[in-house]
Design a protein around this motif. Sequence first.
Motif, PDB file in Angstrom:
ATOM      1  N   SER A 254     -27.212 -85.467  -2.797  1.00 26.04           N
ATOM      2  CA  SER A 254     -27.044 -85.772  -4.219  1.00 26.04           C
ATOM      3  C   SER A 254     -28.393 -85.995  -4.886  1.00 26.04           C
ATOM      4  O   SER A 254     -28.598 -85.625  -6.044  1.00 26.04           O
ATOM      5  CB  SER A 254     -26.151 -87.008  -4.403  1.00 26.04           C
ATOM      6  N   GLN A 255     -29.333 -86.580  -4.165  1.00 26.25           N
ATOM      7  CA  GLN A 255     -30.668 -86.769  -4.725  1.00 26.25           C
ATOM      8  C   GLN A 255     -31.339 -85.423  -4.986  1.00 26.25           C
ATOM      9  O   GLN A 255     -31.960 -85.205  -6.037  1.00 26.25           O
ATOM     10  CB  GLN A 255     -31.529 -87.607  -3.781  1.00 26.25           C
ATOM     11  N   LEU A 256     -31.173 -84.503  -4.036  1.00 24.26           N
ATOM     12  CA  LEU A 256     -31.772 -83.187  -4.179  1.00 24.26           C
ATOM     13  C   LEU A 256     -31.174 -82.434  -5.359  1.00 24.26           C
ATOM     14  O   LEU A 256     -31.908 -81.880  -6.194  1.00 24.26           O
ATOM     15  CB  LEU A 256     -31.566 -82.378  -2.896  1.00 24.26           C
ATOM     16  N   LEU A 257     -29.848 -82.413  -5.437  1.00 24.50           N
ATOM     17  CA  LEU A 257     -29.190 -81.597  -6.445  1.00 24.50           C
ATOM     18  C   LEU A 257     -29.222 -82.225  -7.835  1.00 24.50           C
ATOM     19  O   LEU A 257     -29.484 -81.551  -8.829  1.00 24.50           O
ATOM     20  CB  LEU A 257     -27.733 -81.336  -6.039  1.00 24.50           C
ATOM     21  N   THR A 258     -28.962 -83.522  -7.910  1.00 27.77           N
ATOM     22  CA  THR A 258     -28.852 -84.164  -9.216  1.00 27.77           C
ATOM     23  C   THR A 258     -30.199 -84.493  -9.839  1.00 27.77           C
ATOM     24  O   THR A 258     -30.389 -84.303 -11.039  1.00 27.77           O
ATOM     25  CB  THR A 258     -28.029 -85.462  -9.093  1.00 27.77           C
ATOM     26  N   LEU A 259     -31.102 -84.984  -9.037  1.00 30.20           N
ATOM     27  CA  LEU A 259     -32.378 -85.430  -9.577  1.00 30.20           C
ATOM     28  C   LEU A 259     -33.466 -84.354  -9.474  1.00 30.20           C
ATOM     29  O   LEU A 259     -34.024 -83.926 -10.478  1.00 30.20           O
ATOM     30  CB  LEU A 259     -32.834 -86.700  -8.852  1.00 30.20           C
ATOM     31  N   LEU A 268     -31.560 -78.654 -16.191  1.00 33.17           N
ATOM     32  CA  LEU A 268     -30.199 -78.407 -16.654  1.00 33.17           C
ATOM     33  C   LEU A 268     -29.591 -79.679 -17.226  1.00 33.17           C
ATOM     34  O   LEU A 268     -28.636 -79.645 -17.999  1.00 33.17           O
ATOM     35  CB  LEU A 268     -29.329 -77.887 -15.500  1.00 33.17           C
ATOM     36  N   VAL A 269     -30.115 -80.797 -16.810  1.00 30.95           N
ATOM     37  CA  VAL A 269     -29.714 -82.107 -17.322  1.00 30.95           C
ATOM     38  C   VAL A 269     -30.986 -82.808 -17.777  1.00 30.95           C
ATOM     39  O   VAL A 269     -32.038 -82.682 -17.146  1.00 30.95           O
ATOM     40  CB  VAL A 269     -28.997 -82.935 -16.236  1.00 30.95           C
ATOM     41  N   THR A 270     -30.897 -83.530 -18.877  1.00 27.87           N
ATOM     42  CA  THR A 270     -32.060 -84.225 -19.419  1.00 27.87           C
ATOM     43  C   THR A 270     -32.666 -85.173 -18.380  1.00 27.87           C
ATOM     44  O   THR A 270     -31.943 -85.990 -17.800  1.00 27.87           O
ATOM     45  CB  THR A 270     -31.670 -85.030 -20.670  1.00 27.87           C
ATOM     46  N   PRO A 271     -33.959 -85.064 -18.102  1.00 25.99           N
ATOM     47  CA  PRO A 271     -34.597 -85.958 -17.133  1.00 25.99           C
ATOM     48  C   PRO A 271     -34.367 -87.429 -17.497  1.00 25.99           C
ATOM     49  O   PRO A 271     -34.431 -87.814 -18.660  1.00 25.99           O
ATOM     50  CB  PRO A 271     -36.082 -85.583 -17.244  1.00 25.99           C
ATOM     51  N   GLY A 272     -34.104 -88.232 -16.476  1.00 29.61           N
ATOM     52  CA  GLY A 272     -33.845 -89.650 -16.693  1.00 29.61           C
ATOM     53  C   GLY A 272     -32.383 -89.991 -16.844  1.00 29.61           C
ATOM     54  O   GLY A 272     -32.034 -91.158 -17.010  1.00 29.61           O
ATOM     55  N   THR A 273     -31.512 -88.989 -16.766  1.00 29.36           N
ATOM     56  CA  THR A 273     -30.083 -89.250 -16.937  1.00 29.36           C
ATOM     57  C   THR A 273     -29.518 -90.058 -15.773  1.00 29.36           C
ATOM     58  O   THR A 273     -28.691 -90.937 -15.963  1.00 29.36           O
ATOM     59  CB  THR A 273     -29.312 -87.923 -17.068  1.00 29.36           C
ATOM     60  N   HIS A 274     -29.953 -89.762 -14.547  1.00 23.05           N
ATOM     61  CA  HIS A 274     -29.418 -90.442 -13.369  1.00 23.05           C
ATOM     62  C   HIS A 274     -30.505 -91.231 -12.645  1.00 23.05           C
ATOM     63  O   HIS A 274     -31.685 -90.895 -12.731  1.00 23.05           O
ATOM     64  CB  HIS A 274     -28.806 -89.431 -12.393  1.00 23.05           C
ATOM     65  N   THR A 275     -30.076 -92.250 -11.920  1.00 25.24           N
ATOM     66  CA  THR A 275     -30.963 -93.056 -11.092  1.00 25.24           C
ATOM     67  C   THR A 275     -30.346 -93.132  -9.699  1.00 25.24           C
ATOM     68  O   THR A 275     -29.215 -93.605  -9.542  1.00 25.24           O
ATOM     69  CB  THR A 275     -31.123 -94.476 -11.657  1.00 25.24           C
ATOM     70  N   TYR A 276     -31.058 -92.663  -8.707  1.00 24.05           N
ATOM     71  CA  TYR A 276     -30.502 -92.520  -7.358  1.00 24.05           C
ATOM     72  C   TYR A 276     -29.938 -93.827  -6.811  1.00 24.05           C
ATOM     73  O   TYR A 276     -28.856 -93.851  -6.223  1.00 24.05           O
ATOM     74  CB  TYR A 276     -31.583 -91.980  -6.418  1.00 24.05           C
ATOM     75  N   ARG A 277     -30.650 -94.923  -6.995  1.00 24.66           N
ATOM     76  CA  ARG A 277     -30.211 -96.185  -6.406  1.00 24.66           C
ATOM     77  C   ARG A 277     -28.913 -96.700  -7.008  1.00 24.66           C
ATOM     78  O   ARG A 277     -28.276 -97.596  -6.447  1.00 24.66           O
ATOM     79  CB  ARG A 277     -31.302 -97.246  -6.556  1.00 24.66           C
ATOM     80  N   LYS A 278     -28.495 -96.139  -8.133  1.00 24.85           N
ATOM     81  CA  LYS A 278     -27.251 -96.584  -8.760  1.00 24.85           C
ATOM     82  C   LYS A 278     -26.027 -95.822  -8.254  1.00 24.85           C
ATOM     83  O   LYS A 278     -24.903 -96.163  -8.598  1.00 24.85           O
ATOM     84  CB  LYS A 278     -27.346 -96.456 -10.281  1.00 24.85           C
TER      85      LYS A 278
END
Length: 356
Positions: A254-259, A268-278
């Motif tokens: 998930s870290q590889l694909l999402t972040l 493809l998604v605005t940088p900063g949208t997700h945080t891995y530790r969450k």
Amino acid sequence: MPRPSIPQHHLLRRSAARPVATRPHSRPVVATRSLKTTSSTYSPTPSPSRQVSQPSTSTSTFTTINASEISHFSNLSSHWWDEDGEFKLLHRMNPTRIEYIRQKVALQPADEEHWSFEDRHRDLEKEAERGSGLWLTGKRCLDVGCGGGLLSESLARLGGEIVGVDASESNIGIATTHAQQDPQLSRKMSSGELQFRHSSAEALRDAGEKFDVVCAMEVLEHVDQPGEFMKCLGEMVKPGGHLILSTISRTPLSQLLTLTLAEDVLRLVTPGTHTYRKFVKPHELRRFVHSDMGGYNTWHKNEDASDIRTDEVGETRGIIYDPLAGKWKLWGGVEGTFWKDVGEGCNYMYHARKRI
């Protein structure tokens, strides 16, 4: 189900403007996580009090919402209904989310299904009718983090009485405007069967709101206190009702694909949208509902092979993107097997039903 390749799209989805948490500039990788919370600083926010057909005010001061997150998603609110834009993959995911809700709500075993020899010839006919047509008729549904109203509109068209709530005022404006353009949805809004409220889940909970179906799609991975947020959702589920979520697991994949791919490389998604530790792993979510939300005294055991668990509540199922078909699909697999764990390595759904 054929095994799909794992593209960058696998994990890309966005919740409706999340009532959510702060994103640090760096993304630390955390090996463990707990949904339990201790002390926190509460930021006061006005809250609506309970009204059946329209929002009002309340005095709740607790919230898991973070202002910077709301600002982030508010800036994207104008893109909600662009099916080829920022929320392209979310539009594609919506039918699969609806199918999961249908399986859990419309196709659930009847609590006291009437059967007799006199009408036994209708068994097949009655089975075929389940989960078809307006299968949400008579059910009050909550869509937390509704964003532009994508899920809320779909649920409303299936007969439900829908309340979509979002902490972003601009998102609520987009959702309201878009729904008003459809004559059917406009009538539902006029009658109070479809409502969009600029508010929070905590405010609705504190006002005594109750629902047959409580949904929070792509929200859990953005809130400040996931444990408190989960308990808030659970308290709003009526006896016999359903709690349904979708979120992201905390894995290297998930870290590889999402972040890395989705945000940093492909944008493809605005940088900063997700945080891995969450991100929250499926077993962490199931165990929290067991340990902190009443366990089997409050929630039903599963009706599949996962009922062998003694310290986890609810079902989780992976949801993956098949690039060949251009669709999201629910992943299969028997509980406890490697194959099922693979399917839940990124996006997954969660369901639990409250006891009557």
